[in-house]
Write an enzyme that holds these catalytic residues in place. Structure first.
Site, PDB file in Angstrom:
ATOM      1  N   ASP A  48      35.373  40.131 -11.045  1.00 26.30           N
ATOM      2  CA  ASP A  48      34.667  39.981 -12.309  1.00 26.30           C
ATOM      3  C   ASP A  48      35.638  39.613 -13.427  1.00 26.30           C
ATOM      4  O   ASP A  48      36.829  39.937 -13.354  1.00 26.30           O
ATOM      5  CB  ASP A  48      33.951  41.280 -12.676  1.00 26.30           C
ATOM      6  CG  ASP A  48      32.835  41.625 -11.708  1.00 26.30           C
ATOM      7  OD1 ASP A  48      32.168  40.693 -11.227  1.00 26.30           O
ATOM      8  OD2 ASP A  48      32.635  42.823 -11.428  1.00 26.30           O
ATOM      9  N   TYR A  76      41.174  49.413  -5.009  1.00 21.80           N
ATOM     10  CA  TYR A  76      41.002  49.237  -6.453  1.00 21.80           C
ATOM     11  C   TYR A  76      41.468  50.486  -7.205  1.00 21.80           C
ATOM     12  O   TYR A  76      41.360  51.606  -6.688  1.00 21.80           O
ATOM     13  CB  TYR A  76      39.529  49.022  -6.804  1.00 21.80           C
ATOM     14  CG  TYR A  76      38.905  47.770  -6.239  1.00 21.80           C
ATOM     15  CD1 TYR A  76      38.864  46.589  -6.967  1.00 21.80           C
ATOM     16  CD2 TYR A  76      38.316  47.788  -4.969  1.00 21.80           C
ATOM     17  CE1 TYR A  76      38.264  45.446  -6.448  1.00 21.80           C
ATOM     18  CE2 TYR A  76      37.720  46.649  -4.436  1.00 21.80           C
ATOM     19  CZ  TYR A  76      37.699  45.486  -5.182  1.00 21.80           C
ATOM     20  OH  TYR A  76      37.103  44.364  -4.664  1.00 21.80           O
ATOM     21  N   ASP A  90      30.011  47.472 -16.925  1.00 19.37           N
ATOM     22  CA  ASP A  90      31.405  47.352 -17.355  1.00 19.37           C
ATOM     23  C   ASP A  90      31.412  46.916 -18.819  1.00 19.37           C
ATOM     24  O   ASP A  90      30.390  47.026 -19.508  1.00 19.37           O
ATOM     25  CB  ASP A  90      32.199  46.391 -16.457  1.00 19.37           C
ATOM     26  CG  ASP A  90      31.704  44.941 -16.525  1.00 19.37           C
ATOM     27  OD1 ASP A  90      30.793  44.636 -17.346  1.00 19.37           O
ATOM     28  OD2 ASP A  90      32.219  44.104 -15.756  1.00 19.37           O
ATOM     29  N   ARG A 182      31.608  48.420  -9.929  1.00 18.32           N
ATOM     30  CA  ARG A 182      30.739  48.656 -11.096  1.00 18.32           C
ATOM     31  C   ARG A 182      29.532  49.496 -10.701  1.00 18.32           C
ATOM     32  O   ARG A 182      29.128  50.402 -11.437  1.00 18.32           O
ATOM     33  CB  ARG A 182      30.257  47.331 -11.672  1.00 18.32           C
ATOM     34  CG  ARG A 182      31.322  46.558 -12.441  1.00 18.32           C
ATOM     35  CD  ARG A 182      30.759  45.277 -13.013  1.00 18.32           C
ATOM     36  NE  ARG A 182      30.469  44.277 -12.010  1.00 18.32           N
ATOM     37  CZ  ARG A 182      29.344  43.582 -11.930  1.00 18.32           C
ATOM     38  NH1 ARG A 182      28.366  43.797 -12.796  1.00 18.32           N
ATOM     39  NH2 ARG A 182      29.175  42.664 -10.992  1.00 18.32           N
TER      40      ARG A 182
END
Length: 232
Positions: A48, A76, A90, A182
């Site tokens: 993203d 992550y 987000d 997310r």
């Protein structure tokens, strides 16, 4: 190296760049350096715009390996703010709702995270590239239309609570292909009887490719000059 035949390059994607921004920038510079009009370049796994970190680019025939890289385990580092939600989960969209956080403790967070390890069902975000009626879900979401996506089965191998400065927490996640961090933030917020959204996200590993092996975008010219000299 032979970029036209096929090479693999690891990048650290910058904040606010789309995955296609990175592909287009590299392809433009590569074409210019090689003096060719067209060269095939693709990426192995979208990040993203509000995420940074490991992104694998493939050129030429190496694009056939994209599926291989996409299927590899990813890691992550995610920073979540509890008590607030956004439509995109987000910072791409503004906060749309506020929830209480006074009841949340570190112990509650640790217990909630345990619920998300192993094989889980996850509903992808409306603001995602998932296909719906032949179009990307985000195309509907950005027009304000309701998006109903089906839950997908995925695997989260590890979740580690790295920092807990409530209402902000930082977690490390090791997961399978198709995991939306997310959406994980959304679900963690709900599990805590509150809300949550990502305020930072960094992909630190894809398979065996880690950040220390990645090229910064500002070094593309120097990198290509060096590699093309090797060919000559």
């Amino acid at each position: 190296m032979n970029f036209e035949e096929g090479e693999i390059v690891y990048f650290d994607k910058p904040l606010d760049w789309t995955s296609f921004d990175l592909v287009n920038k590299f392809r433009y510079k590569l074409s210019k350096k090689l003096g060719v009009k067209k060269i095939k370049v693709g990426h192995a796994g979208t990040l993203d715009p509000k995420a940074t970190g490991v992104m694998i680019l493939c050129t030429g025939r190496a694009t056939k390996r994209i599926d291989e890289f996409q299927g590899q385990t990813k890691e992550y580092i995610a920073t979540l703010k509890l008590g607030e939600t956004t439509p995109s989960y987000d910072l791409e969209k503004a906060v749309d709702a506020v929830y209480p956080t006074e009841h949340i403790t570190r112990e509650m967070v640790e217990n909630a995270l345990k619920k998300f390890t192993g094989s889980i069902e996850q509903v992808p975000p409306a603001f995602s590239a998932c296909k719906l009626d032949g179009k990307r879900a985000y195309e509907f979401a950005r027009k304000g239309r309701e998006v109903a996506l089906k839950a997908k089965t995925l695997v989260i191998d590890e979740i580690e609570l790295m920092e807990c400065a409530l209402p902000v927490i930082k977690i490390r996640v090791v997961c399978s292909k198709g995991t939306y961090i997310r959406a994980l933030a959304r679900d963690i917020g709900e599990a805590l009887n509150s809300g949550a959204h990502l305020i930072a996200l960094q992909r630190t590993r894809v398979g065996n490719v880690t950040l220390d092996k990645c090229l910064a975008t500002e070094d593309i010219d120097t990198y290509l000059d060096d590699k093309i000299k090797e060919i000559i």
